[in-house]
Design a protein around this motif. Structure first.
Motif, PDB file in Angstrom:
ATOM      1  N   GLN A 127       0.848  -1.186   0.000  1.00  0.00           N
ATOM      2  CA  GLN A 127       0.000   0.000   0.000  1.00  0.00           C
ATOM      3  C   GLN A 127       0.888   1.242   0.000  1.00  0.00           C
ATOM      4  O   GLN A 127       1.483   1.593   1.016  1.00  0.00           O
ATOM      5  CB  GLN A 127      -0.935   0.020   1.204  1.00  0.00           C
ATOM      6  N   ALA A 128       0.967   1.893  -1.152  1.00  0.00           N
ATOM      7  CA  ALA A 128       1.824   3.076  -1.299  1.00  0.00           C
ATOM      8  C   ALA A 128       1.207   4.297  -0.650  1.00  0.00           C
ATOM      9  O   ALA A 128       1.918   5.144  -0.103  1.00  0.00           O
ATOM     10  CB  ALA A 128       2.091   3.344  -2.783  1.00  0.00           C
ATOM     11  N   LEU A 129      -0.118   4.413  -0.720  1.00  0.00           N
ATOM     12  CA  LEU A 129      -0.833   5.532  -0.109  1.00  0.00           C
ATOM     13  C   LEU A 129      -2.048   5.008   0.636  1.00  0.00           C
ATOM     14  O   LEU A 129      -2.906   4.346   0.053  1.00  0.00           O
ATOM     15  CB  LEU A 129      -1.287   6.549  -1.163  1.00  0.00           C
ATOM     16  N   SER A 130      -2.110   5.295   1.930  1.00  0.00           N
ATOM     17  CA  SER A 130      -3.329   5.043   2.679  1.00  0.00           C
ATOM     18  C   SER A 130      -4.307   6.169   2.356  1.00  0.00           C
ATOM     19  O   SER A 130      -3.891   7.211   1.842  1.00  0.00           O
ATOM     20  CB  SER A 130      -3.023   5.017   4.178  1.00  0.00           C
ATOM     21  N   PRO A 131      -5.599   5.990   2.622  1.00  0.00           N
ATOM     22  CA  PRO A 131      -6.539   7.056   2.291  1.00  0.00           C
ATOM     23  C   PRO A 131      -6.097   8.394   2.898  1.00  0.00           C
ATOM     24  O   PRO A 131      -5.941   8.505   4.116  1.00  0.00           O
ATOM     25  CB  PRO A 131      -7.855   6.570   2.917  1.00  0.00           C
ATOM     26  N   LEU A 132      -5.860   9.371   2.035  1.00  0.00           N
ATOM     27  CA  LEU A 132      -5.415  10.670   2.515  1.00  0.00           C
ATOM     28  C   LEU A 132      -6.126  11.784   1.758  1.00  0.00           C
ATOM     29  O   LEU A 132      -6.524  11.625   0.611  1.00  0.00           O
ATOM     30  CB  LEU A 132      -3.890  10.829   2.401  1.00  0.00           C
ATOM     31  N   SER A 133      -6.277  12.917   2.431  1.00  0.00           N
ATOM     32  CA  SER A 133      -6.926  14.090   1.854  1.00  0.00           C
ATOM     33  C   SER A 133      -6.041  15.304   2.077  1.00  0.00           C
ATOM     34  O   SER A 133      -5.329  15.390   3.086  1.00  0.00           O
ATOM     35  CB  SER A 133      -8.303  14.319   2.485  1.00  0.00           C
ATOM     36  N   LEU A 134      -6.084  16.235   1.122  1.00  0.00           N
ATOM     37  CA  LEU A 134      -5.237  17.419   1.202  1.00  0.00           C
ATOM     38  C   LEU A 134      -5.859  18.537   0.376  1.00  0.00           C
ATOM     39  O   LEU A 134      -6.329  18.301  -0.733  1.00  0.00           O
ATOM     40  CB  LEU A 134      -3.833  17.093   0.676  1.00  0.00           C
ATOM     41  N   GLN A 135      -5.857  19.749   0.925  1.00  0.00           N
ATOM     42  CA  GLN A 135      -6.331  20.924   0.213  1.00  0.00           C
ATOM     43  C   GLN A 135      -5.148  21.850  -0.060  1.00  0.00           C
ATOM     44  O   GLN A 135      -4.458  22.263   0.864  1.00  0.00           O
ATOM     45  CB  GLN A 135      -7.384  21.670   1.039  1.00  0.00           C
ATOM     46  N   ILE A 136      -4.895  22.148  -1.336  1.00  0.00           N
ATOM     47  CA  ILE A 136      -3.823  23.060  -1.743  1.00  0.00           C
ATOM     48  C   ILE A 136      -4.481  24.283  -2.363  1.00  0.00           C
ATOM     49  O   ILE A 136      -5.262  24.174  -3.311  1.00  0.00           O
ATOM     50  CB  ILE A 136      -2.881  22.384  -2.759  1.00  0.00           C
ATOM     51  N   GLU A 137      -4.172  25.461  -1.824  1.00  0.00           N
ATOM     52  CA  GLU A 137      -4.841  26.673  -2.270  1.00  0.00           C
ATOM     53  C   GLU A 137      -4.200  27.223  -3.539  1.00  0.00           C
ATOM     54  O   GLU A 137      -3.047  26.935  -3.855  1.00  0.00           O
ATOM     55  CB  GLU A 137      -4.808  27.728  -1.158  1.00  0.00           C
ATOM     56  N   ASN A 138      -4.952  28.051  -4.232  1.00  0.00           N
ATOM     57  CA  ASN A 138      -4.481  28.694  -5.453  1.00  0.00           C
ATOM     58  C   ASN A 138      -3.228  29.522  -5.176  1.00  0.00           C
ATOM     59  O   ASN A 138      -3.206  30.347  -4.264  1.00  0.00           O
ATOM     60  CB  ASN A 138      -5.592  29.591  -6.010  1.00  0.00           C
ATOM     61  N   GLY A 139      -2.177  29.295  -5.955  1.00  0.00           N
ATOM     62  CA  GLY A 139      -0.948  30.069  -5.825  1.00  0.00           C
ATOM     63  C   GLY A 139      -0.004  29.594  -4.737  1.00  0.00           C
ATOM     64  O   GLY A 139       1.064  30.187  -4.540  1.00  0.00           O
ATOM     65  N   GLU A 140      -0.329  28.516  -4.038  1.00  0.00           N
ATOM     66  CA  GLU A 140       0.551  27.997  -2.991  1.00  0.00           C
ATOM     67  C   GLU A 140       1.716  27.215  -3.601  1.00  0.00           C
ATOM     68  O   GLU A 140       1.597  26.618  -4.676  1.00  0.00           O
ATOM     69  CB  GLU A 140      -0.208  27.064  -2.049  1.00  0.00           C
ATOM     70  N   MET A 141       2.838  27.223  -2.891  1.00  0.00           N
ATOM     71  CA  MET A 141       3.937  26.312  -3.188  1.00  0.00           C
ATOM     72  C   MET A 141       4.014  25.314  -2.041  1.00  0.00           C
ATOM     73  O   MET A 141       4.291  25.687  -0.897  1.00  0.00           O
ATOM     74  CB  MET A 141       5.271  27.044  -3.352  1.00  0.00           C
ATOM     75  N   ILE A 142       3.743  24.064  -2.359  1.00  0.00           N
ATOM     76  CA  ILE A 142       3.645  23.004  -1.353  1.00  0.00           C
ATOM     77  C   ILE A 142       4.807  22.034  -1.522  1.00  0.00           C
ATOM     78  O   ILE A 142       5.091  21.568  -2.628  1.00  0.00           O
ATOM     79  CB  ILE A 142       2.314  22.239  -1.499  1.00  0.00           C
TER      80      ILE A 142
ATOM     81  N   GLY B 190       2.862  33.385 -10.176  1.00  0.00           N
ATOM     82  CA  GLY B 190       1.649  33.097  -9.426  1.00  0.00           C
ATOM     83  C   GLY B 190       0.992  31.758  -9.685  1.00  0.00           C
ATOM     84  O   GLY B 190      -0.189  31.573  -9.371  1.00  0.00           O
ATOM     85  N   PHE B 191       1.716  30.785 -10.234  1.00  0.00           N
ATOM     86  CA  PHE B 191       1.118  29.472 -10.451  1.00  0.00           C
ATOM     87  C   PHE B 191       1.107  28.671  -9.150  1.00  0.00           C
ATOM     88  O   PHE B 191       1.808  28.997  -8.186  1.00  0.00           O
ATOM     89  CB  PHE B 191       1.854  28.698 -11.549  1.00  0.00           C
ATOM     90  N   THR B 192       0.307  27.619  -9.124  1.00  0.00           N
ATOM     91  CA  THR B 192       0.294  26.685  -7.997  1.00  0.00           C
ATOM     92  C   THR B 192       1.351  25.619  -8.254  1.00  0.00           C
ATOM     93  O   THR B 192       1.452  25.097  -9.358  1.00  0.00           O
ATOM     94  CB  THR B 192      -1.091  26.021  -7.872  1.00  0.00           C
ATOM     95  N   SER B 193       2.149  25.311  -7.263  1.00  0.00           N
ATOM     96  CA  SER B 193       3.209  24.325  -7.486  1.00  0.00           C
ATOM     97  C   SER B 193       3.329  23.369  -6.304  1.00  0.00           C
ATOM     98  O   SER B 193       3.108  23.739  -5.151  1.00  0.00           O
ATOM     99  CB  SER B 193       4.548  25.022  -7.762  1.00  0.00           C
ATOM    100  N   VAL B 194       3.672  22.132  -6.646  1.00  0.00           N
ATOM    101  CA  VAL B 194       3.886  21.075  -5.661  1.00  0.00           C
ATOM    102  C   VAL B 194       5.199  20.396  -6.020  1.00  0.00           C
ATOM    103  O   VAL B 194       5.406  20.020  -7.175  1.00  0.00           O
ATOM    104  CB  VAL B 194       2.745  20.039  -5.682  1.00  0.00           C
ATOM    105  N   PHE B 195       6.088  20.261  -5.043  1.00  0.00           N
ATOM    106  CA  PHE B 195       7.365  19.613  -5.329  1.00  0.00           C
ATOM    107  C   PHE B 195       7.679  18.550  -4.279  1.00  0.00           C
ATOM    108  O   PHE B 195       7.287  18.660  -3.118  1.00  0.00           O
ATOM    109  CB  PHE B 195       8.502  20.635  -5.432  1.00  0.00           C
TER     110      PHE B 195
END
Length: 376
Positions: free
Chosen positions: A16-31, A187-192
């Motif tokens: 199981q690589a991911l257990s049930p998970l939830s996440l909210q990423i806002e507009n313009g955030e760098m996460i 101003g883009f949304t980014s996840v790294f």
């Protein structure tokens, strides 16, 4: 563009690589997705991109459900650790590639493509290298070209998988600063994805700490460092010394080592006291609230600071502790290898063995002089 993940789950066979998970990423955030190898961070990034499908759950970009939308229709830019540049193409052709392979209805004209490529190369400060080939570029330059190519199709979301992992420390630091500035400008949304704590703390608006396919904590860098909510988060950020605290007659003990905790229900029990290396003081004798005896086994000057390695004496821990000092403190205390010293925490984070709650934060000295007679 915001990203909403709802109960995302993923398995590869029995793993199981991911257990049930939830996440909210806002507009313009760098996460920043931060965690050790195997924590599920790259799998999660690939699911957001559409390069991997989830077994369950939903993905929303703003109010649009993209769970079953093909990667080419998600308007996502993706940057890989190994650059993935075409060696037979010039820099300009690499940046233009994503535009040139778009559907005919959406593809810009050749003039528009050339104009956009030129603008992007100026943004990444490499316009003078347009006619060179990837093999003629440094690692940092290749990564900037990879970023320009990802931005060429004007994605609303930029995803980066260990973008600076193959670069040396100085280039990595320079590119982190540059990328953060570019993100704020466009101003883009980014996840790294990263396993580098400094990288996550320096770049991110918020950090998502992951372990074994689960989210351990989501917080801004300052709050994450000041208030880690689990032993895993504390351990992962490193530079931490751990005292195995056994509560006896109002005192924490481990062999001949002892600490006086505040007298309250939260600390009147067994647990683990976490102490950061820069929040530890050493002296040539014990005091009324702390008796942690050590022998100095190494003194290592590292730039503007000195890191002294300490071996516990007379207690059960075999772990080497570390304390950070200034060069002035080293000279003033005349510390030498082999010297017997006693350590006192300034701040400690106590995790009870009986609960899974956030730690109790303790600051020493917590009693005025003369109010306690604590003999070891």
């Amino acid at each position: 563009m915001s990203i909403r993940l709802e109960n995302i789950e993923k398995s590869f066979g029995r793993f199981q690589a991911l257990s049930p998970l939830s996440l909210q990423i806002e507009n313009g955030e760098m996460i920043g997705l931060l965690g050790p190898s195997g924590s599920g961070k790259t799998t999660l990034l690939r699911i957001i991109a559409g390069l991997e499908g989830s077994d369950r759950g939903e993905i929303h970009f703003n109010d649009r459900n993209v769970t079953n939308v093909h990667v080419r229709n998600r308007r996502v830019g993706f940057v890989f650790q190994n650059y993935a540049l075409f060696r037979h193409m010039t820099v300009a052709d690499n940046v233009a590639f994503g535009l040139q392979v778009m559907d005919r209805k959406e593809r810009p004209s050749n003039n528009e493509i050339q104009k956009r490529v030129s603008q992007l190369l100026e943004i990444v400060q490499l316009g003078h290298l347009a006619n060179r080939y990837p093999e003629q570029l440094s690692g940092g330059q290749k990564q900037r070209i990879a970023l320009a190519r990802a931005l060429a199709t004007q994605p609303e979301i930029l995803l980066l998988d260990e973008p600076f992992g193959a670069l040396d420390a100085k280039v990595r630091k320079d590119l982190r600063r540059w990328l953060r500035g570019l993100h704020d400008e466009l101003g883009f949304t980014s996840v790294f994805v990263t396993h580098d704590q400094d990288e996550a703390l320096e770049l991110s608006d918020r950090v998502v700490v992951m372990s074994n396919g689960k989210i351990e904590q989501v917080d801004d860098p300052v709050s994450l460092y000041a208030k880690p909510n689990s032993r895993f988060v504390f351990d992962f950020f490193g530079n931490v010394n751990v005292f195995n605290a056994q509560h006896q007659n109002g005192v924490w003990v481990d062999g001949d080592a002892s600490l006086l905790p505040p007298a309250n229900d939260a600390t009147s029990q067994d647990g683990w006291l976490y102490i950061r290396s820069h929040e530890l003081k050493i002296a040539d004798k014990q005091n009324s609230q702390s008796c942690l005896p050590f022998d100095i086994v190494a003194i290592n000057p590292v730039g503007a600071e000195v890191r002294a390695e300490l071996s516990p004496v007379g207690w059960n821990s075999k772990e080497i502790w570390e304390v950070k000092l200034s060069h002035d403190q080293l000279a003033e205390q005349k510390l030498t290898k082999g010297q017997r010293v006693f350590a006192t925490p300034q701040v400690g984070y106590f995790f009870s063995k009986n609960t899974q709650t956030a730690p109790e934060i303790i600051r020493w000295p917590f009693l005025e002089k003369g109010n306690v007679n604590f003999e070891i």
